[in-house]
Design a protein around this motif. Sequence first.
Motif, mmCIF file in Angstrom:
data_model
loop_
_atom_site.group_PDB
_atom_site.id
_atom_site.type_symbol
_atom_site.label_atom_id
_atom_site.label_comp_id
_atom_site.label_asym_id
_atom_site.label_seq_id
_atom_site.Cartn_x
_atom_site.Cartn_y
_atom_site.Cartn_z
ATOM 1 N N ASN A 1 4.703 -6.085 -0.891
ATOM 2 C CA ASN A 1 4.513 -6.972 -2.027
ATOM 3 C C ASN A 1 4.349 -8.370 -1.465
ATOM 4 O O ASN A 1 5.259 -8.888 -0.817
ATOM 5 N N HIS B 1 -0.711 1.598 -2.273
ATOM 6 C CA HIS B 1 0.419 1.828 -1.381
ATOM 7 C C HIS B 1 1.159 3.091 -1.839
ATOM 8 O O HIS B 1 1.043 3.478 -2.997
ATOM 9 N N PRO B 2 1.997 3.692 -0.996
ATOM 10 C CA PRO B 2 2.255 3.381 0.403
ATOM 11 C C PRO B 2 1.101 3.823 1.309
ATOM 12 O O PRO B 2 0.372 4.770 0.985
ATOM 13 N N MET C 1 4.893 -0.012 2.536
ATOM 14 C CA MET C 1 4.422 -0.617 1.288
ATOM 15 C C MET C 1 4.837 -2.078 1.266
ATOM 16 O O MET C 1 5.834 -2.466 1.886
ATOM 17 N N SER D 1 12.305 -4.137 -5.740
ATOM 18 C CA SER D 1 11.780 -5.463 -6.057
ATOM 19 C C SER D 1 12.592 -6.127 -7.154
ATOM 20 O O SER D 1 12.734 -7.355 -7.170
ATOM 21 N N CYS E 1 3.102 -7.045 -6.761
ATOM 22 C CA CYS E 1 3.440 -5.637 -6.953
ATOM 23 C C CYS E 1 4.947 -5.486 -7.162
ATOM 24 O O CYS E 1 5.731 -6.416 -7.008
ATOM 25 N N ARG E 2 5.350 -4.274 -7.504
ATOM 26 C CA ARG E 2 6.763 -3.891 -7.593
ATOM 27 C C ARG E 2 6.933 -2.605 -6.791
ATOM 28 O O ARG E 2 6.045 -1.753 -6.777
ATOM 29 N N TRP E 3 8.103 -2.461 -6.154
ATOM 30 C CA TRP E 3 8.344 -1.225 -5.416
ATOM 31 C C TRP E 3 9.826 -0.880 -5.388
ATOM 32 O O TRP E 3 10.682 -1.705 -5.692
ATOM 33 N N ARG F 1 1.057 -1.292 -8.276
ATOM 34 C CA ARG F 1 0.225 -2.332 -7.660
ATOM 35 C C ARG F 1 -0.339 -3.316 -8.679
ATOM 36 O O ARG F 1 -0.835 -2.915 -9.742
ATOM 37 N N HIS G 1 5.632 2.705 -5.313
ATOM 38 C CA HIS G 1 4.993 1.397 -5.435
ATOM 39 C C HIS G 1 4.073 1.374 -6.646
ATOM 40 O O HIS G 1 3.367 2.341 -6.914
#
Length: 264
Positions: A112, A100-101, A110, A224, A2-4, A87, A85
């Motif tokens: 990753n 997420h969150p 959240m 991220s 994932c990226r957040w 996913r 976030h």
Amino acid sequence: MCRWAAYRGNPLYLEELVSSPAHSLIEQSHCASRAKTATNGDGFGIAWYGDHAEPGRYRDILPAWSDCNLRSLARQIRSPLFLAHVRAATNGGTRRDNCHPFVFGPWSFMHNGQIAGFDKIRRKMEAQLSDELFNARTGTTDSELLFLLALQMGMAEDPVGAVGRAIAEVERLSAEASDTTLVRFTAAFSDGRSLFAIRYATDHKPPTLYAAPMGGEGGYCLVSEPLNDDVDAWTEIPDGSAVMVSDDGLATSVFRPAGLAVAA
């Protein structure tokens, strides 16, 4: 993976992280540059703090790039503390409850990363939860269950230490269940006052984490991957680190799964 992105500081519009930058979170949802998978299209979510103790939240299973409501909300919502976030599913199906969150009371969380062999230890993790926390579980992800386990282990009183104790317990259960013990964990979480983040992996290969000043004096963004190409503006947070952003700015400490933190 994932990226957040997360922020704490003077109030900003969510679009400053979510949609406006060259490498915004929406851009990363279909073209991440520092992840094993470039596409993070299995849903998204945002949690933000305002006038109430508990955060507001919006989640959906659509890819972030295809949800026009997300751009509209990000342009209108202004907050001093928020988490966002996108996913790429590793555990749990593509459904809203797995996006997420995750929230409980004033807390938002959240993640990753992954727990290797999660299916073998899920039941033992669940057994450690109180009835209240067990009944709060609505999804099927390892991330949500790890969050609830940290709450069970005292997140309200000792946020970083509780996460350390939860990860240590997961590693112990994994060692009992199989020959594979692997937790990869880069997460952000908040009680509405301070913003916390942890970067850790059993094999010392955690997902990425960067920090940069934003939003005026004392404000910081944790991500991220960087939101722009100004490489000098972004500091990579090392493996085995805990971060706290508060009224005093950003502070880092060494993170250990047993919950012990040593000033860096």
